[in-house]
Design an enzyme around this catalytic site. Structure first.
Site, PDB file in Angstrom:
ATOM      1  N   GLN A  35       8.583  -9.723 -10.872  1.00  0.00           N
ATOM      2  CA  GLN A  35       9.921  -9.655 -10.036  1.00  0.00           C
ATOM      3  C   GLN A  35       9.231 -10.864  -9.000  1.00  0.00           C
ATOM      4  OE1 GLN A  35       7.612  -6.073  -8.137  1.00  0.00           O
ATOM      5  NE2 GLN A  35       5.971  -6.585  -8.741  1.00  0.00           N
ATOM      6  N   HIS A  66      -2.545   1.438   4.594  1.00  0.00           N
ATOM      7  CA  HIS A  66      -3.511   2.068   3.739  1.00  0.00           C
ATOM      8  C   HIS A  66      -4.574   2.787   4.108  1.00  0.00           C
ATOM      9  CE1 HIS A  66      -1.865  -2.342   2.265  1.00  0.00           C
ATOM     10  NE2 HIS A  66      -1.990  -1.339   1.252  1.00  0.00           N
ATOM     11  N   GLY A 143       1.865   1.457 -14.745  1.00  0.00           N
ATOM     12  CA  GLY A 143       1.347   2.894 -14.653  1.00  0.00           C
ATOM     13  C   GLY A 143       2.278   3.988 -14.983  1.00  0.00           C
ATOM     14  N   ASP A 160       0.946   4.029  -4.773  1.00  0.00           N
ATOM     15  CA  ASP A 160       1.352   2.854  -4.419  1.00  0.00           C
ATOM     16  C   ASP A 160       2.331   1.833  -4.558  1.00  0.00           C
ATOM     17  OD1 ASP A 160      -1.322   0.268  -2.586  1.00  0.00           O
ATOM     18  OD2 ASP A 160       0.997   0.501  -2.329  1.00  0.00           O
ATOM     19  N   ASP A 163       9.369   0.541  -4.157  1.00  0.00           N
ATOM     20  CA  ASP A 163      10.402   1.627  -3.921  1.00  0.00           C
ATOM     21  C   ASP A 163      11.069   1.584  -5.173  1.00  0.00           C
ATOM     22  OD1 ASP A 163      10.573   0.271  -1.062  1.00  0.00           O
ATOM     23  OD2 ASP A 163      10.899   2.306  -1.313  1.00  0.00           O
TER      24      ASP A 163
HETATM   25  N1  SAM Z   1       0.281  -1.775  -0.509  1.00  0.00           N
HETATM   26  C1  SAM Z   1       2.273  -1.981  -0.118  1.00  0.00           C
HETATM   27  C2  SAM Z   1       2.569  -1.510   1.254  1.00  0.00           C
HETATM   28  O1  SAM Z   1       1.563  -1.918   2.256  1.00  0.00           O
HETATM   29  O2  SAM Z   1       3.355  -1.080   1.523  1.00  0.00           O
HETATM   30  C3  SAM Z   1       2.917  -1.800  -0.888  1.00  0.00           C
HETATM   31  C4  SAM Z   1       2.878  -1.672  -2.136  1.00  0.00           C
HETATM   32  S1  SAM Z   1       2.036  -2.091  -3.658  1.00  0.00           S
HETATM   33  C5  SAM Z   1       2.798  -4.309  -3.181  1.00  0.00           C
HETATM   34  C6  SAM Z   1       3.917  -2.310  -4.646  1.00  0.00           C
HETATM   35  C7  SAM Z   1       2.946  -2.901  -5.738  1.00  0.00           C
HETATM   36  O3  SAM Z   1       3.888  -1.636  -7.049  1.00  0.00           O
HETATM   37  C8  SAM Z   1       3.265  -4.357  -6.307  1.00  0.00           C
HETATM   38  O4  SAM Z   1       2.064  -4.753  -6.420  1.00  0.00           O
HETATM   39  C9  SAM Z   1       4.267  -4.247  -8.051  1.00  0.00           C
HETATM   40  O5  SAM Z   1       3.779  -4.555  -8.870  1.00  0.00           O
HETATM   41  C10 SAM Z   1       3.226  -2.935  -7.827  1.00  0.00           C
HETATM   42  N2  SAM Z   1       4.507  -1.755  -9.447  1.00  0.00           N
HETATM   43  C11 SAM Z   1       5.826  -1.339  -9.043  1.00  0.00           C
HETATM   44  N3  SAM Z   1       6.155  -1.112 -10.412  1.00  0.00           N
HETATM   45  C12 SAM Z   1       5.001  -0.780 -10.746  1.00  0.00           C
HETATM   46  C13 SAM Z   1       4.433  -0.100 -12.160  1.00  0.00           C
HETATM   47  N4  SAM Z   1       5.389   0.748 -13.157  1.00  0.00           N
HETATM   48  N5  SAM Z   1       3.130   0.028 -12.482  1.00  0.00           N
HETATM   49  C14 SAM Z   1       2.442  -0.756 -11.869  1.00  0.00           C
HETATM   50  N6  SAM Z   1       2.399  -1.241 -10.638  1.00  0.00           N
HETATM   51  C15 SAM Z   1       3.814  -1.055 -10.905  1.00  0.00           C
END
Ligand code: SAM
Length: 297
Positions: A35, A66, A143, A160, A163
């Site tokens: 990304q 959080h 994940g 977490d 979208d």
């Molecule tokens: N914690 C933040 C908030 O306050 O909303 C947002 C969420 S965090 C940054 C979202 C994370 O999900 C990102 O680091 C992204 O790389 C991860 N992510 C997206 N798709 C994923 C997947 N299929 N498996 C694991 N992690 C994933």
């Protein structure tokens, strides 16, 4: 985008709506394998993290999201030892969950190691030392694949994620949620990031519809996060123990005091109130539970 009054980073997550942050300086702007990652120092919201053009967090208000995704399920459950976070590479959930001495093991499964690396460097105020906690294990993996293959079991699973676009899309599927159900110990809880129902009713409805076919108790709880425009943010809730979200206020109060944790948004009173849904959100949840078609939303 820069115009007469400085640099502005815009998000167009919701159709017909653009929100912009005026930026003092860009701290990181690069593509990882998965990304486009941006961290910028904004004029009004502290540091802003964006992934693929969508605001993930700001250091001004990340504590709200959080704290709620962590303390509501942990204090409702009362004996959480093993926690799994899928996504969460910024370490914000880890910082809140690891405040609880009762938590013995914390696994973070993040698809993008770049998010962990740049968060450690540029967002230490979000993770607040969590990455160095001996209970913390980071696994860089999709994940969905982890959930489909692991033999480990958890008391609490926190999704977490970004979208349901790009790498995050697979974390909103029925098969993924069934794998999460399999990973939960008896009496376990899953909580999920489910967007702002005012703009994203289908995202919430789809999760509730899937949860309703997998967990005995499927609903959502709410938090007001200023930078997620559109009113309340919905946090999905699934468990086979329907009593967990109805724990008596005095018990929640006792558990909160015993935990001896500092919070800036979560309180035992907010814990009770966050499950109370405005009519339009309650209607989304009710119709999703009945399996109503999403197209009507
Ligand atoms: N914690 C933040 C908030 O306050 O909303 C947002 C969420 S965090 C940054 C979202 C994370 O999900 C990102 O680091 C992204 O790389 C991860 N992510 C997206 N798709 C994923 C997947 N299929 N498996 C694991 N992690 C994933």
């Amino acid at each position: 985008m820069s115009d007469g009054d400085g640099i502005w980073y815009s998000e167009t997550l919701h159709e017909g709506l653009r929100t912009s942050f005026q930026v003092k300086r860009v701290l990181f702007d690069n593509r990882s394998d998965h990304q486009h990652l941006v961290i910028a120092d904004s004029v009004s919201f502290g540091k802003v993290m964006m992934l693929d053009g969508v605001t993930q967090l700001t250091t001004a208000d990340e504590f709200i999201y959080h704290e709620m995704l962590s303390h509501v399920p942990i204090l409702a459950h009362g004996a959480v030892k093993d926690v799994l976070v899928i996504g969460g590479g910024d370490g914000g959930i880890a910082a809140e969950v690891l405040k609880h001495d009762s938590v013995e093991r914390f696994t973070l499964v993040e698809i993008d190691g770049g998010v962990v690396d740049f968060s450690k460097t540029h967002l230490p105020e979000v993770s607040r030392g969590a990455f160095e906690d001996p209970r913390f294990e980071v696994i860089i993996q999709d994940g969905k694949d982890f959930a489909a293959t692991t033999e480990r079991r958890y008391d609490l699973i926190v999704i977490d994620s970004t979208d349901p676009i790009g790498p995050g899309e697979v974390l909103f599927t029925e098969s993924f949620y069934r794998d999460c159900h399999r990973m939960l110990k008896a009496g376990g809880i899953i909580v999920t990031q489910n967007g702002v129902p005012f703009f994203q009713p289908k995202e919430l409805a789809q999760t509730i519809r899937f949860f309703s076919g997998i967990f005995r108790d499927a609903t959502c709880f709410l938090a007001a996060v200023p930078t997620y425009v559109g009113g309340f943010m919905a946090l999905g809730w699934g468990s086979d123990d329907g009593d967990l979200r109805k724990v008596a206020p005095e018990i929640i109060q006792q558990r909160f005091e015993a935990a001896q944790i500092e919070t800036r948004y979560y309180t035992p009173e907010i814990h009770q109130a966050c499950f109370a849904l405005p009519r339009f959100i309650g209607d989304i949840v009710a119709s999703a539970r009945q399996g109503s078609p999403l197209r009507d939303l």
